[in-house]
Motif scaffolding. Structure first.
Motif, PDB file in Angstrom:
ATOM      1  N   ALA A  73      -9.497 -16.369   4.057  1.00  0.00           N
ATOM      2  CA  ALA A  73      -8.249 -17.220   3.965  1.00  0.00           C
ATOM      3  C   ALA A  73      -8.035 -17.253   2.245  1.00  0.00           C
ATOM      4  N   ARG A  74      -8.968 -16.930   1.485  1.00  0.00           N
ATOM      5  CA  ARG A  74      -8.736 -17.004   0.027  1.00  0.00           C
ATOM      6  C   ARG A  74      -7.761 -15.928  -0.467  1.00  0.00           C
ATOM      7  N   ASP A  75      -7.702 -14.911   0.306  1.00  0.00           N
ATOM      8  CA  ASP A  75      -6.770 -13.803  -0.325  1.00  0.00           C
ATOM      9  C   ASP A  75      -6.777 -12.871   0.830  1.00  0.00           C
ATOM     10  N   PRO A  76      -6.043 -12.849   2.048  1.00  0.00           N
ATOM     11  CA  PRO A  76      -6.170 -11.960   3.214  1.00  0.00           C
ATOM     12  C   PRO A  76      -5.349 -10.645   2.878  1.00  0.00           C
ATOM     13  N   SER A  77      -4.819 -10.578   1.889  1.00  0.00           N
ATOM     14  CA  SER A  77      -4.070  -9.261   1.392  1.00  0.00           C
ATOM     15  C   SER A  77      -4.290  -8.610   0.130  1.00  0.00           C
ATOM     16  N   ALA A  78      -5.406  -9.027  -0.468  1.00  0.00           N
ATOM     17  CA  ALA A  78      -5.807  -8.813  -1.867  1.00  0.00           C
ATOM     18  C   ALA A  78      -5.807  -6.949  -1.897  1.00  0.00           C
ATOM     19  N   HIS A  79      -6.387  -6.473  -0.829  1.00  0.00           N
ATOM     20  CA  HIS A  79      -6.739  -4.955  -1.030  1.00  0.00           C
ATOM     21  C   HIS A  79      -6.109  -4.536   0.454  1.00  0.00           C
ATOM     22  N   THR A  80      -5.350  -5.274   1.321  1.00  0.00           N
ATOM     23  CA  THR A  80      -4.652  -4.609   2.326  1.00  0.00           C
ATOM     24  C   THR A  80      -3.399  -3.917   2.008  1.00  0.00           C
ATOM     25  N   ARG A  81      -3.070  -2.736   2.734  1.00  0.00           N
ATOM     26  CA  ARG A  81      -2.205  -1.670   2.312  1.00  0.00           C
ATOM     27  C   ARG A  81      -1.511  -1.151   3.619  1.00  0.00           C
ATOM     28  N   LEU A  82       0.082  -1.020   3.323  1.00  0.00           N
ATOM     29  CA  LEU A  82       0.700  -0.542   4.578  1.00  0.00           C
ATOM     30  C   LEU A  82       0.259   1.132   4.413  1.00  0.00           C
ATOM     31  N   TYR A  83       0.405   1.497   5.956  1.00  0.00           N
ATOM     32  CA  TYR A  83       0.095   3.059   5.977  1.00  0.00           C
ATOM     33  C   TYR A  83       1.535   3.675   5.531  1.00  0.00           C
ATOM     34  N   GLY A  84       1.386   5.008   5.301  1.00  0.00           N
ATOM     35  CA  GLY A  84       2.492   5.619   4.894  1.00  0.00           C
ATOM     36  C   GLY A  84       3.491   5.911   5.995  1.00  0.00           C
ATOM     37  N   GLY A  85       4.786   5.612   5.771  1.00  0.00           N
ATOM     38  CA  GLY A  85       5.915   5.731   6.592  1.00  0.00           C
ATOM     39  C   GLY A  85       6.209   4.343   7.347  1.00  0.00           C
ATOM     40  N   VAL A  86       5.193   3.414   7.103  1.00  0.00           N
ATOM     41  CA  VAL A  86       5.591   2.086   7.998  1.00  0.00           C
ATOM     42  C   VAL A  86       6.751   1.508   7.561  1.00  0.00           C
ATOM     43  N   ARG A  87       6.823   1.351   6.126  1.00  0.00           N
ATOM     44  CA  ARG A  87       7.988   0.622   5.581  1.00  0.00           C
ATOM     45  C   ARG A  87       9.276   1.312   5.783  1.00  0.00           C
ATOM     46  N   GLU A  88       9.488   2.518   5.573  1.00  0.00           N
ATOM     47  CA  GLU A  88      10.652   3.362   6.194  1.00  0.00           C
ATOM     48  C   GLU A  88      11.214   3.265   7.682  1.00  0.00           C
ATOM     49  N   ALA A  89       9.816   3.355   8.657  1.00  0.00           N
ATOM     50  CA  ALA A  89      10.181   3.076   9.981  1.00  0.00           C
ATOM     51  C   ALA A  89      10.635   1.871  10.299  1.00  0.00           C
ATOM     52  N   LEU A  90      10.240   0.451   9.766  1.00  0.00           N
ATOM     53  CA  LEU A  90      10.476  -0.780  10.055  1.00  0.00           C
ATOM     54  C   LEU A  90      11.796  -0.879   9.558  1.00  0.00           C
ATOM     55  N   ASP A  91      12.100  -0.606   8.404  1.00  0.00           N
ATOM     56  CA  ASP A  91      13.566  -0.689   7.633  1.00  0.00           C
ATOM     57  C   ASP A  91      14.711  -0.200   8.591  1.00  0.00           C
ATOM     58  N   ILE A 144      -1.011 -14.178   9.356  1.00  0.00           N
ATOM     59  CA  ILE A 144      -0.020 -13.140   9.784  1.00  0.00           C
ATOM     60  C   ILE A 144       1.033 -13.303   8.554  1.00  0.00           C
ATOM     61  N   ALA A 145       1.739 -14.368   8.206  1.00  0.00           N
ATOM     62  CA  ALA A 145       2.466 -14.727   7.512  1.00  0.00           C
ATOM     63  C   ALA A 145       2.209 -14.277   5.884  1.00  0.00           C
ATOM     64  N   PRO A 146       0.966 -14.823   5.476  1.00  0.00           N
ATOM     65  CA  PRO A 146       0.578 -14.413   4.205  1.00  0.00           C
ATOM     66  C   PRO A 146       0.140 -13.008   3.849  1.00  0.00           C
ATOM     67  N   ILE A 147       0.144 -12.209   4.808  1.00  0.00           N
ATOM     68  CA  ILE A 147      -0.017 -10.589   4.912  1.00  0.00           C
ATOM     69  C   ILE A 147       1.328 -10.107   4.762  1.00  0.00           C
ATOM     70  N   LEU A 148       2.123 -10.570   5.656  1.00  0.00           N
ATOM     71  CA  LEU A 148       3.766 -10.003   5.672  1.00  0.00           C
ATOM     72  C   LEU A 148       4.223 -10.269   4.281  1.00  0.00           C
ATOM     73  N   GLU A 149       4.074 -11.376   4.010  1.00  0.00           N
ATOM     74  CA  GLU A 149       4.906 -11.785   2.928  1.00  0.00           C
ATOM     75  C   GLU A 149       4.414 -11.073   1.787  1.00  0.00           C
ATOM     76  N   ALA A 150       3.004 -10.769   1.499  1.00  0.00           N
ATOM     77  CA  ALA A 150       2.759 -10.149   0.368  1.00  0.00           C
ATOM     78  C   ALA A 150       3.046  -8.762   0.428  1.00  0.00           C
ATOM     79  N   LEU A 151       3.103  -8.286   1.557  1.00  0.00           N
ATOM     80  CA  LEU A 151       3.785  -6.771   1.569  1.00  0.00           C
ATOM     81  C   LEU A 151       5.328  -6.771   1.737  1.00  0.00           C
ATOM     82  N   GLY A 152       5.816  -7.743   1.657  1.00  0.00           N
ATOM     83  CA  GLY A 152       7.486  -7.763   1.625  1.00  0.00           C
ATOM     84  C   GLY A 152       7.845  -7.305   2.922  1.00  0.00           C
ATOM     85  N   LEU A 153       7.216  -7.834   4.326  1.00  0.00           N
ATOM     86  CA  LEU A 153       7.771  -7.614   5.692  1.00  0.00           C
ATOM     87  C   LEU A 153       8.234  -8.590   6.142  1.00  0.00           C
TER      88      LEU A 153
END
Length: 221
Positions: free
Chosen positions: A88-106, A126-135
């Motif tokens: 919970a301290r930082d669930p998105s510190a090193h979490t990254r989108l796979y290639g092509g994910v943002r383009e597909a979702l957009d 869920i929300a903290p990770i999505l927010e950190a990744l702009g989704l």
């Protein structure tokens, strides 16, 4: 547009191993929780094969690996809470989108297709990770492993999603990286699409016989 989308009115995605590589953050929390208990940390490579059935099962597997036996309920409860606290301290510190994910979702969003997220991860993360990744604005509904009484591979979360949007299961697509996603999708009456790069306990996801496979979600659009 990929042929798997023909006639589809709702697309539901798994999160870990499908949209994001979250293992680095999960592994750090697992390692820290076990270290707190005086047990050897398993490291990222092992944790990668344990992800997919929710955080409690993840810690159950970690304890069994560290102890060489099934842990007591009391120890599992302590280890699980330790994991949740560290993660919970930082669930998105090193979490990254796979290639092509943002383009597909957009693209899918721009086409007007409703999108949902169904993960076995605790819903609080869920929300903290999505927010950190702009989704955070892409999904009309997000369900975690604790949102309902059942979680994948049970089809109940997918049936809930279909009912929420008022779409027949036959017009829904489940996109995931593991046999649990494919089993849940098939049981719910969804079409199924797999990606081969995620977490499936060391097994090729093709063995689950999804309706289609793409190397990258970019291929959807």
């Amino acid at each position: 547009m990929h042929p798997i989308l023909d006639g589809i009115e709702l697309v539901t995605f798994d999160l870990d191993g499908t949209l994001v590589d979250s293992v680095p953050d999960l592994a750090m929390a697992v390692d820290a929780a076990l270290t707190d208990l005086g047990l050897p940390p398993p490291g990222e490579a092992r944790v990668r094969d344990w992800v997919g059935n929710g955080s409690l099962k993840l810690m159950e597997r970690a304890l069994e690996d560290a102890l060489g036996r099934v842990s007591s309920d009391a120890l599992l409860t302590r280890a699980h809470q330790g994991f949740l606290d560290h993660y919970a301290r930082d669930p998105s510190a090193h979490t990254r989108l796979y290639g092509g994910v943002r383009e597909a979702l957009d693209a899918l969003r721009d086409w007007g297709l409703p999108l949902a997220l169904v993960t076995n991860k605790p819903s609080a993360f869920i929300a903290p990770i999505l927010e950190a990744l702009g989704l955070q604005g892409h999904f009309g509904l997000c369900l975690g492993g604790d949102s309902l009484a059942q979680k994948k591979p049970d089809p109940a979360p997918l049936r809930h999603v279909a009912a929420h949007f008022g779409v027949l299961p036959a017009a829904c697509l489940m996109v995931g990286d593991s046999r649990h996603d494919i089993e849940a999708g098939r049981a719910a009456g969804f079409r199924t699409l797999a990606v081969p790069y995620g977490y499936n306990h060391g097994e090729p996801v093709l063995l689950s016989r999804p309706d289609a496979v793409v190397e990258s979600l970019w291929e959807l659009v």
